[in-house]
Design an enzyme around this catalytic site. Structure first.
Site, mmCIF file in Angstrom:
data_model
loop_
_atom_site.group_PDB
_atom_site.id
_atom_site.type_symbol
_atom_site.label_atom_id
_atom_site.label_comp_id
_atom_site.label_asym_id
_atom_site.label_seq_id
_atom_site.Cartn_x
_atom_site.Cartn_y
_atom_site.Cartn_z
ATOM 1 N N SER A 44 25.361 -11.533 36.123
ATOM 2 C CA SER A 44 26.225 -10.683 36.947
ATOM 3 C C SER A 44 27.555 -10.420 36.245
ATOM 4 C CB SER A 44 26.464 -11.330 38.306
ATOM 5 O OG SER A 44 27.095 -12.575 38.145
ATOM 6 N N TYR A 98 23.343 -21.752 52.881
ATOM 7 C CA TYR A 98 22.350 -20.959 52.164
ATOM 8 C C TYR A 98 20.977 -21.305 52.724
ATOM 9 C CZ TYR A 98 22.371 -18.155 47.903
ATOM 10 O OH TYR A 98 22.380 -17.126 47.016
ATOM 11 N N ARG A 120 32.999 -9.149 46.567
ATOM 12 C CA ARG A 120 33.732 -10.349 46.995
ATOM 13 C C ARG A 120 32.906 -11.600 46.733
ATOM 14 N NH1 ARG A 120 38.110 -9.396 50.304
ATOM 15 N NH2 ARG A 120 37.993 -11.547 50.987
ATOM 16 N N GLY A 153 23.212 -5.825 37.864
ATOM 17 C CA GLY A 153 21.918 -5.507 38.462
ATOM 18 C C GLY A 153 21.322 -6.651 39.249
ATOM 19 N N THR A 154 22.146 -7.616 39.680
ATOM 20 C CA THR A 154 21.591 -8.769 40.396
ATOM 21 C C THR A 154 21.761 -8.650 41.902
ATOM 22 O OG1 THR A 154 23.698 -9.906 40.114
ATOM 23 C CG2 THR A 154 21.994 -10.358 38.487
ATOM 24 N N PHE A 208 26.852 0.330 38.182
ATOM 25 C CA PHE A 208 25.859 -0.709 37.912
ATOM 26 C C PHE A 208 26.509 -1.768 37.032
ATOM 27 C CE2 PHE A 208 22.403 -2.791 35.755
ATOM 28 C CZ PHE A 208 21.320 -2.736 36.613
#
Lengths: 744, 617
Positions: B250, B520, B259, B180-181, B177
């Site tokens: 993050s 996106y 990546r 956690g994002t 962990f």
């Protein structure tokens, strides 16, 4: 007479009779999605700037749409695909010159002014020769929805007020003035569809049936009527012989392509790119005939226009467009404009080359009545949805482990700018076959059955029409036969063709029926004695054959409805002395399905070793109808009480089968490989023996039947050979066929 | 049940950092939403949307037009208030599965140095990421089928080695962990995992071990989060330049394992360009290369086995990363284009000439209009007059259509000279494509909003609006088609699923490469009045799946930087071929035969299990 009520059907003719043709032709017409007036000076500047920069990402400015034909041409000439092809052909110097010539010959010049001219001329003609032109409202509503227009509950406004000078002037002003703006973009914006509206315009392909030259004009005419974009129509190059008229067609959106050009890479590229550019930009819908040719027999043909459909589908597979919308259209003519020509052509009397003089002769037909025309727009087929469910089906079908050494290149790896003829993956190819069958079936389902079809069915029920008794029929008999064919058997018909419509006088009114048949088909029928409809046979061999051929053609329009169920009856009928076992019956059934693989279009092309799911359904239906009597050990026999009905239903199929036998019985005429030449050789041989009173003989002399029979041979070479087919057919029709041969 | 070890406070690190994130994350961060507890959008007493707290530029500001946008564009309504549950319901937390021999062993060997917890709130926080499905479940008090049974906080590489050794010995499932994002279900525990699951939280491994100013590299522990890393490096005059949108939360280890890609990759590179050396602890021991040479030809790159492994092979503990001196000059900018097509063409040209600024992003029309709705406070009369004049100029004189135009935001970094030159160059290209410079301020606004986007989803959820984003990468010639088709697919799919209100479907091009771009997508849907009995999350999932299928059909990749996790395993075969998956599998089988790192990310186990997982969620 009309079964087409005004709730479901819009009648163009009755509306046009009430208003002025010239006003109608000059009415305000605009493209629902693009506003030419948006192209202000400033924005044209934007466009020019954009086109100057040759970027890899073709910046097509929305404001350049719809393009005119010159722009389309130059888009094709500047396409990367063409550049690539010319480079690979290694003939750069000549390549572009050739390409220019090809595209010049191909290109349409669709413009609204010519469309108006055409609309004016043809509204005159149509009003003259047609009693009604029906269009199903639902189909039109669907198209309106695709263009984000409000559906037409109220018919499009046509100036119905008496013609005054001022109103004419107003209409003319409206047409030519560029300042009048009727697109209210603000109201458009409030609709939830707006977002979509800006994203993309619908990519529509109209796929009408092809029975007559009229088909080329009808859809454009209807589009003009309803203010929807007029399509670009793929036409064969033969039409270029029409000279001026070809030009008019060109101006109304027809583009002309060669009959076969598979091997000509340059031509193929230009054709492919030309079709694609229309879809990619979405400025014009396309129209082509999936059957590939006018069906002279009035039967639905197997879909063949694969090249055109594949080019269109490829735009979707490459995702240059997000969806493709196919709209099958069935155009039902009560009387086909050129049925004489069709009949002659089938009998090998050559079709006159398309020429102006031929057209002049054709003007005589303006004096006749051609009854009713019914144009049915089927529900749109969304290619994306169809492909998604197709893929799911394929997944479920087989748990195929892909061969890792035999990969097919996925679309995402294929370059999109190269024109490849064999880029389709196996599943894409399968899908394109399936969807073309779906379209043809949809067209078939919407058949309208006119009284002539039933009259032909009745008249031709016995294969030989030598005596005058055979040549005439009581009007009452028509009503009886209609009931046998269509009223009693509604259930089974529903299964195969739920949507067919019968145009039949209300309450079987015999006088109307008689008058109608006599007035529309005066070249075929005459009235003798009281209430006897008699064929106008003159004694001239070819002329008589041609009359019978015409009847055969009109009968053909409904045969697809009966084909499969009738095979069962036919098999039982020819074996009427003995009960027939279930297995045997099924074998016969499949035999006929295969035999007529090219003659009648089913829901799919019959495969080897197929197991038709409908067989049991049809069988149990005939049993419930009491036509067949089952016995304990699952054998079946014909109920002789219904012999009359059964032989009526099966008569055409028996005739076709016998005609096939006649063709197969020809001694090996030639070792010719080319099918079209082979057909001519066969036809010549059969025509010499033509008996103008024998329907089987006429059928066997029809170029279409010969062609289908020969193609069946080719297609079955793997599993069956000629002698087997012949043997089987002779076995089935043994007693009669020897008798028949003796007679011939 | 709150057993808690006492941590050893002595550190051995060369640089002491003050980590932003506390050990127990929920003390600072929302447990059922994005970001800091004190920062959120809410409707204030004036009935306008305001952003609370003081951490961001927008904090304490009112966004007067946002509510109108929400209510008119999405048909949201103030009456449809659907707040989140306030506290996690203990009933919904599954009883932990405990392996006592492991616990005893752990407490006796590591108990004094490594902190651990079995607290309900810690376990809950470590059992999810930030996809809509997960947040929806948290907000509505749904039950997670499986949560980590323990959370441990190692402080160093050797701590991790010891933990992994114990895990192997006692057959424990470990799930790393970082921040956690995750937005790929990568942190969800496999529901059919019967062993004890321990979440290894790297947040205490947050030190910069050393700076190597000669080679311009730094050795950094993997748990450091983006903002801490940049802050600490900045103190010494350096930066890494790696700025993913999640950089506030993050971690470095997470970037390596998925990546990741940063918005300034044009200058600094993506994570694979930045990493010089990486160390990972696997179930069989530590794997790393033995050389810091800048490029090596020694077979398939082991670093690339580690990068993108998504926690299935081991725990990344330390990374040697490139650093750069802080740029002398930093300048924002923006360009408006008459339409999206021109914008993409311009970006393509910029990429073709390899003259991209540190960051260049192209918003489509929908997002451009949305950006207008996010402006703060009503400005003075003069200001709005100027604004109106600008608008008139653009629409009337330049011929731009307000419903077509779109905007690009730019960020230049480098020496002052470089920045000025590059800026002029880019604007010159833009002009060829009818682009008009639209000022620095708009560019800056654009980039600050980046961090707000995730917060916006929470207020959306408050008013029955669900939202999600997803990304892809695609060759240049397909960019426009892909954007249009995917946006359209979202809308038609919503229609098909019976969504009554038109969804917000929008995209932006966020990265340019030589051979393609990263796109996106944003998808926002008002789920009021959906078909009777329709489950909004399920509908949303169907739409997202259709959209992903569309992306792939358009030649887009399965993911540009989010990763595969468990949400996208069903497509991995299609993406890398059967043999590709087989290769990954055999690496996994060699490094982790007992499936200690059993998060089940990346590699589809079998079709049934996948279905099972979906059904459970």
């Amino acid at each position: 007479m009309s079964v087409f009520n005004s709730l479901e059907y819009d009648d163009l003719i009755s509306r046009h009779r009430q208003s002025s043709d010239i006003l109608w032709a000059l009415k305000y017409w605009h493209h629902p999605l693009f506003d030419i007036k948006e192209q202000s000076i400033k924005s044209t500047k934007l466009i020019n700037k954009n086109t100057q920069i040759s970027s890899i990402i073709t910046p097509v400015h929305y404001k350049t749409l719809p393009r005119n034909s010159e722009q389309i041409k130059s888009d094709v000439l500047n396409s990367l695909a063409l550049k690539y092809t010319i480079e690979t052909l290694d003939n750069e110097a000549n390549g572009y010159e050739q390409a220019k010539a090809i595209i010049h010959e191909m290109s349409h010049r669709l413009n609204i002014r010519s469309a108006r001219f055409l609309a004016f001329v043809f509204s005159k003609i149509f009003n003259q020769v047609y009693e009604n032109i029906y269009i199903n409202r639902r189909g039109m509503d669907n198209i309106y929805q695709l263009y984000s227009l409000t559906p037409i509950n109220t018919s499009p406004t046509i100036p119905s007020s008496p013609i005054t000078i001022s109103s004419t002037l107003f209409a003319i002003l409206n047409t030519f003035s560029r300042s009048s703006s009727s697109i209210n973009s603000d109201t458009n914006l409030s609709s939830p569809l707006t977002t979509k509206h800006y994203l993309t315009s619908p990519r529509i392909i109209y796929l009408p049936t092809h029975r007559s030259y009229m088909d080329f004009i009808v859809l454009t005419y209807v589009c003009f009527e309803y203010n929807i974009p007029m399509p670009c129509i793929a036409a064969a190059q033969d039409f270029l012989g029409l000279g001026l008229l070809a030009n008019l067609l060109r101006n109304c959106g027809a583009f002309f392509i060669r009959r076969s050009f598979r091997s000509d890479q340059l031509y193929w590229t230009i054709f492919d790119e030309y079709v694609k550019t229309h879809l990619v930009h979405g400025d014009y819908p396309l129209e082509f005939f999936i059957e590939g040719a006018r069906s002279r027999t009035l039967k639905t043909l197997l879909p063949v226009r694969q090249g055109m459909l594949k080019s269109c589908l490829e735009c979707y597979f490459r995702r240059q467009i997000d969806n493709l919308i196919l709209i099958p259209i069935t155009i039902n003519y009560e009387k086909v404009l050129e049925d004489n020509l069709h009949a002659n052509e089938l009998l090998g009397i050559p079709k006159p080359k398309e020429s102006k003089s031929g057209l002049l002769k054709a003007t005589q037909i303006l004096k006749k009545s051609f009854g009713t025309m019914n144009i049915h727009f089927s529900d749109p087929i969304y290619v994306h949805d169809a492909y998604e469910s197709f893929k799911k089906q394929e997944e479920n079908k087989s748990n195929n482990h892909s061969d890792t050494f035999n990969r097919s290149v996925p679309r995402s790896l294929q370059p999109r700018f190269i024109c490849q003829q064999d880029a389709f993956t196996v599943s894409e190819q399968k899908f394109s076959d399936e969807i073309s069958y779906r379209v043809v079936n949809e067209q078939q389902r919407r058949t309208v059955i006119y009284p002539i079809t039933i009259a032909a069915y009745s008249l031709l029920k016995s294969p030989i029409v030598t005596t005058s008794k055979d040549r005439s029929i009581l009007i009452e008999q028509l009503v009886i036969d209609k009931n046998i064919l269509f009223t009693e058997n509604t259930n089974i018909l529903e299964h195969f063709s739920s949507q067919y419509q019968i145009s039949w006088p209300v309450e079987n009114d015999k006088i109307i029926l008689k008058d109608r048949l006599l007035s529309i088909y005066s070249d075929v029928f005459e009235m003798t004695r009281n209430n006897f409809l008699t064929l106008k046979m003159s004694g001239d061999r070819l002329a008589d054959a041609s009359i019978l051929m015409k009847l055969i053609m009109y009968r053909n329009t409904c045969l697809h409805i009966f084909a499969k169920p009738a095979y069962i009856l036919l098999a039982c009928q020819v074996n009427s002395q003995f009960p027939i076992s279930y297995e045997q019956l099924k074998t016969y059934y499949h035999f006929f399905v295969h035999l007529f693989a090219y003659e009648f279009v089913y829901d799919q092309f019959p495969m080897d070793n197929m197991n038709d799911i409908y067989f049991d359904k049809y069988l149990s239906y005939w049993i419930t109808m009491n036509y067949l009597i089952p016995s304990d050990n699952s054998t079946y026999q014909i109920n002789s009480n219904f012999l009359q009905q059964i032989s009526l239903i099966t008569s055409p199929f028996e005739q076709y089968a016998r005609a096939y036998l006649l063709i197969y019985e020809q001694e090996n005429l030639s070792s010719e490989k080319n099918l079209s030449i082979l057909i001519k050789i066969y036809q010549k041989a059969l025509l010499t023996k033509l008996d103008p009173n024998n329907i089987i003989s006429i059928l066997a002399s029809s170029s279409n039947v010969i062609s289908n029979a020969l193609r069946t041979l080719n297609f079955t070479t793997k599993s069956k050979i000629l002698s087997e087919l012949r043997h089987m057919l002779t076995k089935i029709f043994q007693p009669k066929s020897t008798h028949l041969r003796a007679k011939l | 049940m709150a057993t808690e070890g006492k941590g050893d406070t002595a550190t051995t690190a060369t640089t002491t950092t003050s980590p932003t994130i506390p050990l127990h994350r929920q003390e600072l961060l929302k447990w059922q939403g994005w970001g800091y507890r004190d920062s959120r959008f809410f409707i204030n007493s004036n009935g306008l949307i305001e952003f609370s707290g003081s951490r961001y530029l927008l904090s304490g500001h009112v966004l007067p037009r946002l509510k109108d946008w929400m209510f008119s564009k999405l048909n949201a309504s103030i009456d449809n208030y659907s707040p989140s549950v306030q506290e996690p319901n203990p009933d919904y937390i599954q009883e932990p599965i405990l392996n006592n021999s492991f616990i005893t062993d752990f407490q006796s060997t590591l108990g004094s140095t490594v902190q651990y917890s079995a607290d309900m709130n810690d376990r809950l926080f470590h059992g999810h990421g930030h996809t809509l499905e997960e947040i929806w479940k948290l907000r509505n008090g749904g039950k997670f089928e499986r949560l980590p049974d323990w959370v441990v906080w190692p402080r160093s590489h050797s701590d991790v080695e010891k933990i992994v050794r114990l895990a192997v010995k006692h057959n424990i499932c470990l799930i790393p962990f970082g921040g956690g994002t995750s937005v790929t279900w990568a942190l969800l525990c496999p529901t059919n995992e019967k062993r004890m699951i321990v979440s290894v939280d790297t947040s205490q491994m947050n030190k910069i071990l050393y700076l190597d100013e000669k080679n311009l590299t730094a050795r950094i522990q993997s748990g450091i989060i983006g903002q801490d890393l940049e802050r600490e490096l900045a103190k010494k005059g350096y930066c890494t330049g790696h700025e993913p949108d999640s950089m506030e939360f993050s971690s470095l280890g997470g970037w390596v394992a998925t990546r990741a890609s940063g918005m300034k990759k044009n200058v600094y590179g993506n994570i694979e360009d930045l990493v010089v050396h990486v160390t990972m602890v696997t179930a069989k021991g530590t794997i790393e290369k033995s050389c810091l040479g800048p490029r090596q030809s020694i077979g398939p790159d082991i670093n690339h086995v580690i990068m993108g492994s998504e926690g299935t092979l081991g725990i990344v503990t330390e990374v040697t990363m490139k650093i750069r001196p802080l740029p002398a000059s930093k300048k924002y900018g923006s360009i408006v284009f008459p339409d999206f097509e021109s914008g993409v063409a311009c970006l393509r040209e910029v990429a073709r000439l390899r003259s991209a600024p540190a960051s260049i992003r192209l918003l489509d029309n929908e997002q451009f209009l949305f950006g207008q709705a996010l402006s703060t406070d009503n400005k003075g009369m003069l200001h709005s007059l100027v604004d109106n004049m600008k608008k008139l100029y653009i629409t009337k004189i330049k011929g731009f259509d307000i419903n077509r135009m779109c905007a690009a935001t730019l960020l230049f970094e480098g020496t002052t000279n470089e920045v000025n030159q590059r800026e002029k160059f880019v604007y010159d290209i833009a002009q060829k494509y009818n682009g008009m410079p639209a000022g620095e301020e708009n560019g800056l606004k654009g980039y600050t909003l980046t961090f707000m986007i995730a917060y916006l989803r929470d207020i959306g959820l408050d008013y029955r609006i669900v939202a999600e984003s997803f990304e892809t990468s695609v060759p240049w010639d397909r960019v426009i088609d892909l954007c249009r088709n995917v946006k359209k697919r979202i809308i038609t799919e919503c229609e098909k699923q019976g969504v009554k209100h038109p969804p917000f479907s929008s995209c932006r091009v966020t990265q340019t490469y030589d051979a393609g771009a990263c796109v996106y997508f944003y998808f926002v849907m008002n789920y009021n009045d959906i078909r009777q009995g329709g489950d909004p999350v399920h509908i949303y999932e169907l739409v997202e799946e259709a959209a992903r299928d569309e992306v792939l059909a358009n030649g887009g990749s399965l993911s540009h930087h989010h990763g595969v996790g468990k949400i996208r395993t069903k497509w991995i075969k299609q993406a890398v071929s059967d043999l590709g998956v087989g290769t990954m599998k055999s690496i996994k089988e060699y490094l982790d035969p007992d499936n200690i790192f059993g998060s089940k990310n990346l590699i589809p186990e079998s079709d049934e299990v996948n279905e099972h997982l979906k059904a459970k969620l």
